[in-house]
Motif scaffolding. Structure first.
Motif, PDB file in Angstrom:
ATOM      1  N   GLU A 188       0.902  -1.288   0.066  1.00 25.20           N
ATOM      2  CA  GLU A 188      -0.037  -0.009   0.000  1.00 25.20           C
ATOM      3  C   GLU A 188       0.833   1.021  -0.158  1.00 25.20           C
ATOM      4  O   GLU A 188       0.283   2.250  -0.434  1.00 25.20           O
ATOM      5  N   LYS A 189       2.067   1.174   0.412  1.00 21.39           N
ATOM      6  CA  LYS A 189       3.022   2.168   0.713  1.00 21.39           C
ATOM      7  C   LYS A 189       3.079   2.947  -0.635  1.00 21.39           C
ATOM      8  O   LYS A 189       3.241   4.228  -0.663  1.00 21.39           O
ATOM      9  N   VAL A 190       3.124   2.259  -1.746  1.00 22.66           N
ATOM     10  CA  VAL A 190       3.520   2.725  -3.060  1.00 22.66           C
ATOM     11  C   VAL A 190       2.498   3.855  -3.344  1.00 22.66           C
ATOM     12  O   VAL A 190       2.679   4.983  -3.995  1.00 22.66           O
ATOM     13  N   TYR A 191       1.321   3.486  -3.033  1.00 21.32           N
ATOM     14  CA  TYR A 191       0.273   4.750  -3.419  1.00 21.32           C
ATOM     15  C   TYR A 191       0.188   5.794  -2.784  1.00 21.32           C
ATOM     16  O   TYR A 191       0.110   6.917  -3.167  1.00 21.32           O
ATOM     17  N   SER A 192       0.788   5.711  -1.206  1.00 18.83           N
ATOM     18  CA  SER A 192       1.027   6.944  -0.711  1.00 18.83           C
ATOM     19  C   SER A 192       2.179   7.715  -1.252  1.00 18.83           C
ATOM     20  O   SER A 192       2.155   8.995  -1.070  1.00 18.83           O
ATOM     21  N   ASP A 193       3.395   7.209  -1.502  1.00 15.41           N
ATOM     22  CA  ASP A 193       4.280   7.644  -2.113  1.00 15.41           C
ATOM     23  C   ASP A 193       4.237   8.189  -3.349  1.00 15.41           C
ATOM     24  O   ASP A 193       4.692   9.323  -3.746  1.00 15.41           O
ATOM     25  N   ILE A 194       3.372   7.654  -4.084  1.00 18.55           N
ATOM     26  CA  ILE A 194       2.997   8.227  -5.643  1.00 18.55           C
ATOM     27  C   ILE A 194       2.416   9.694  -5.294  1.00 18.55           C
ATOM     28  O   ILE A 194       2.653  10.642  -5.862  1.00 18.55           O
ATOM     29  N   GLY A 195       1.343   9.710  -4.400  1.00 24.97           N
ATOM     30  CA  GLY A 195       0.716  10.909  -4.045  1.00 24.97           C
ATOM     31  C   GLY A 195       1.510  12.160  -3.619  1.00 24.97           C
ATOM     32  O   GLY A 195       1.512  13.224  -3.934  1.00 24.97           O
ATOM     33  N   ALA A 204      -1.786  -3.506 -14.745  1.00 26.45           N
ATOM     34  CA  ALA A 204      -2.498  -2.239 -15.152  1.00 26.45           C
ATOM     35  C   ALA A 204      -3.375  -1.776 -14.010  1.00 26.45           C
ATOM     36  O   ALA A 204      -3.859  -0.649 -14.499  1.00 26.45           O
ATOM     37  N   GLU A 205      -3.476  -2.480 -13.196  1.00 25.01           N
ATOM     38  CA  GLU A 205      -4.524  -1.760 -12.375  1.00 25.01           C
ATOM     39  C   GLU A 205      -3.911  -0.698 -11.612  1.00 25.01           C
ATOM     40  O   GLU A 205      -4.565   0.169 -11.082  1.00 25.01           O
ATOM     41  N   ILE A 206      -2.507  -0.308 -11.516  1.00 23.34           N
ATOM     42  CA  ILE A 206      -1.772   0.584 -10.844  1.00 23.34           C
ATOM     43  C   ILE A 206      -2.007   2.135 -11.513  1.00 23.34           C
ATOM     44  O   ILE A 206      -2.595   2.780 -10.788  1.00 23.34           O
ATOM     45  N   PRO A 207      -2.067   2.094 -12.819  1.00 26.29           N
ATOM     46  CA  PRO A 207      -2.470   3.442 -13.406  1.00 26.29           C
ATOM     47  C   PRO A 207      -4.012   3.670 -13.289  1.00 26.29           C
ATOM     48  O   PRO A 207      -4.392   4.615 -13.254  1.00 26.29           O
ATOM     49  N   ARG A 208      -4.645   2.502 -13.189  1.00 21.31           N
ATOM     50  CA  ARG A 208      -6.054   2.849 -13.117  1.00 21.31           C
ATOM     51  C   ARG A 208      -6.307   3.372 -11.623  1.00 21.31           C
ATOM     52  O   ARG A 208      -7.378   4.295 -11.514  1.00 21.31           O
ATOM     53  N   ARG A 209      -5.581   3.028 -10.628  1.00 18.44           N
ATOM     54  CA  ARG A 209      -5.631   3.564  -9.340  1.00 18.44           C
ATOM     55  C   ARG A 209      -5.012   4.719  -9.010  1.00 18.44           C
ATOM     56  O   ARG A 209      -5.464   5.656  -8.352  1.00 18.44           O
ATOM     57  N   ILE A 217       4.699   4.601 -16.131  1.00 23.27           N
ATOM     58  CA  ILE A 217       5.412   3.242 -16.314  1.00 23.27           C
ATOM     59  C   ILE A 217       5.049   2.146 -15.447  1.00 23.27           C
ATOM     60  O   ILE A 217       5.236   2.755 -14.105  1.00 23.27           O
ATOM     61  N   VAL A 218       4.791   1.079 -15.821  1.00 23.93           N
ATOM     62  CA  VAL A 218       4.586  -0.039 -14.917  1.00 23.93           C
ATOM     63  C   VAL A 218       5.478  -1.263 -15.352  1.00 23.93           C
ATOM     64  O   VAL A 218       5.406  -1.583 -16.432  1.00 23.93           O
ATOM     65  N   VAL A 219       6.660  -1.506 -14.559  1.00 29.31           N
ATOM     66  CA  VAL A 219       7.670  -2.483 -14.950  1.00 29.31           C
ATOM     67  C   VAL A 219       7.800  -3.454 -13.911  1.00 29.31           C
ATOM     68  O   VAL A 219       8.327  -3.252 -12.851  1.00 29.31           O
ATOM     69  N   LYS A 234       0.686   5.548 -21.763  1.00 29.43           N
ATOM     70  CA  LYS A 234       1.013   4.616 -20.768  1.00 29.43           C
ATOM     71  C   LYS A 234       1.939   3.386 -21.038  1.00 29.43           C
ATOM     72  O   LYS A 234       1.696   3.092 -22.311  1.00 29.43           O
ATOM     73  N   ALA A 235       3.075   3.191 -20.168  1.00 28.71           N
ATOM     74  CA  ALA A 235       3.820   2.002 -20.684  1.00 28.71           C
ATOM     75  C   ALA A 235       3.797   0.949 -19.656  1.00 28.71           C
ATOM     76  O   ALA A 235       4.160   1.199 -18.458  1.00 28.71           O
ATOM     77  N   LEU A 236       3.587  -0.403 -20.031  1.00 35.63           N
ATOM     78  CA  LEU A 236       3.284  -1.289 -19.229  1.00 35.63           C
ATOM     79  C   LEU A 236       4.185  -2.495 -19.585  1.00 35.63           C
ATOM     80  O   LEU A 236       4.099  -2.871 -20.904  1.00 35.63           O
ATOM     81  N   ASP A 237       5.247  -3.111 -18.820  1.00 34.48           N
ATOM     82  CA  ASP A 237       5.766  -4.414 -19.057  1.00 34.48           C
ATOM     83  C   ASP A 237       5.900  -5.223 -18.003  1.00 34.48           C
ATOM     84  O   ASP A 237       6.853  -4.881 -17.176  1.00 34.48           O
TER      85      ASP A 237
END
Ligand code: SAH
Ligand code: SF4
Ligand code: F3S
Length: 442
Positions: free
Chosen positions: A59-66, A90-95, A101-103, A123-126
């Motif tokens: 969950e930490k990643v979402y507070s960090d993104i903010g 792909a759930e990450i850029p949706r949220r 980028i999601v890698v 958006k780039a996803l791999d």
């Protein structure tokens, strides 16, 4: 939003040492692309190299993104890498719409292409796990401190019922002997005096040595022992099932192999171990440690524990305390069980209430802390070598590690990267203080 190709980068790694290693390799890759390191959100590109092991970590990643939004309303290009990227894709850029980028952990050698795509506002996803491994595509190792990580084995086939790693990192794969030795030489050439071989099941490493003979991790360790300039060898994390006789013998014979073994048992209850799909029982674990201690009597033992696995009773938890008392750990990590999406244990009945887990964790940690402090106190008056790794808080103070992985503080005019002889003059719960005896001329 179209944005210029980033000129500066910042990589922030969470989770295990393998993630730290991946973070270093991503930084090297971005440097090879002509980018320079910058501080935090000031960078044009921020890579969050994430961990999925427990809910809190994920969950930490979402507070960090903010938090990456700048005062003027702008933000850096944001890449989510690591195990959350693999698990949530792909759930990450949706949220979190600001993620560009999601890698995944096996695809980050393709970061340059992903950055190019993101620079065009797409958006780039791999999250592929390509057969052709990332290692061959990454630039050679560069600048390094005295203590370096080297991933030799990736992934996990053990499928413990609580754990996401087999899903986020993929199947167990060993890197080739040649690739590992070459990388080790590059690290030593760049100043590494200690190398820690890494893998989620590092002792499951297998390969063919330089003469084409099958060998295990012990063979690699023996080869590194012959590398001039390298002073210390470590490895982590090991699984009890792969603790071969040959590896145990290496602890007896190999001078550079440090007397430290991280060997997680997770629980002291055979019923719980079975439900966890740990294929060892407590007796197997204790028998291994007996042989390891016979081979290297001064070895420090470390471990991991989970409290509150579904169905864990009070009596079963007491068995965990019992095995901790039997083993006597130099240090250990302990966690409350965290149900992870997609793992079998998350769907098991009898999830343990949070309050019970809290109490159990407190009791276990009190015992482990006591053991760690006692282990440190036992070092008082002992003469030992310390590899100096970084500046301390006070001027003239450097911090290094003892062979048993204890942090040692010391006033010295030696330099980072020096191996010095000290006498231990004070011992706290988390670190030691040393007084220098003489400088190693080597
Ligand atoms: N491969 C290593 C450890 C990988 S994860 C091994 O098998 O030993 C590091 C530690 O995190 C594990 O040893 C375990 O103690 C803990 N862990 C893993 N999944 C967990 C979960 N769902 N909840 C709580 N702790 C967990
Ligand atoms: Fe997870 Fe078990 Fe594999 Fe370790 S051995 S990474 S705990 S599944
Ligand atoms: Fe975390 Fe992935 Fe390591 S889930 S512990 S970063 S392998």
């Amino acid at each position: 939003m179209k944005s210029a190709k980033p000129q500066t980068y910042h990589v922030k790694s969470f989770g295990c040492q393998m993630n730290v290693y991946d973070g270093e390799r991503m930084a090297e890759l971005l440097e090879a692309e002509g980018m320079r390191a910058a501080q935090g959100g000031e960078a044009d590109l921020v890579v969050l190299n994430t961990c999925h092991i427990r809910e809190k970590a994920a969950e930490k990643v979402y507070s960090d993104i903010g938090r990456l939004k700048r005062e003027d309303g702008s933000r850096p290009m944001i890449a989510v890498a690591g195990c959350v990227a693999q698990a949530e894709g792909a759930e990450i850029p949706r949220r979190a719409a600001s993620v560009d980028i999601v890698v995944g952990p096996q695809a980050y050698h393709r970061l340059p292409q992903l950055i190019a795509t993101a620079s065009q506002g797409k958006k780039a996803l791999d999250t592929d796990m390509p057969v052709q491994s990332k290692f061959g595509a990454l630039p050679a190792r560069r600048r390094q401190g005295p203590s370096a990580f080297l991933t030799v084995q990736e992934g996990c086939d053990k499928f413990c019922t609580y754990c996401v790693v087999p899903y986020t990192r993929g199947a167990e794969v060993s890197r080739s002997w040649q690739a590992i030795i070459e990388e080790a030489k590059a690290l030593i050439g760049a100043g590494a005096r200690e190398i820690t071989l890494l893998g989620q099941n590092v002792n499951a490493w297998t390969g063919l040595d330089d003469r084409g003979r099958p060998c295990g991790l012990d063979g690699l360790i023996r080869a590194l022992d012959r590398e001039p300039g390298l002073e210390r060898i470590r490895y982590t994390t090991s699984h009890p099932n792969d603790m071969t006789a040959a590896l145990i013998e290496a602890h007896r014979d190999v001078g550079k192999l440090m007397p430290f073994l991280h060997l997680p048992v997770q629980s002291g209850s055979d019923r719980v171990l079975q439900a966890m799909n740990r294929s060892h029982r407590t007796a197997d674990y204790l028998a291994i440690l007996e042989r390891v201690r016979e081979a290297r009597p001064d070895i420090a033992i470390s471990g991991d524990f989970i409290v509150g696995f579904p169905g864990e009773s009070d009596a079963e938890f007491e068995e965990t305390l019992k095995i901790v008392k039997r083993v006597n750990y130099a240090q250990a990590y302990s966690f409350k069980y965290s149900p992870r999406p997609g793992t079998p244990a998350a769907d098991m009945d009898q999830q343990v209430p949070a309050q019970v887990m809290d109490e159990r964790l407190q009791r276990l940690q009190a015992l482990l802390n006591e053991q760690q402090h006692a282990f440190n106190r036992a070092a008082m008056g002992r003469r030992t070598s310390v590899l100096l790794e970084r500046q301390g808080r006070r001027p003239g103070q450097l911090i290094g590690k003892s062979p048993w992985l204890q942090s040692v503080h010391l006033e010295t005019d030696a330099m980072i990267g020096d191996l010095v002889e000290v006498e231990i003059v004070a011992a706290g719960p988390n670190s030691l203080s040393g007084a220098e005896i003489m400088r190693n001329a080597a």
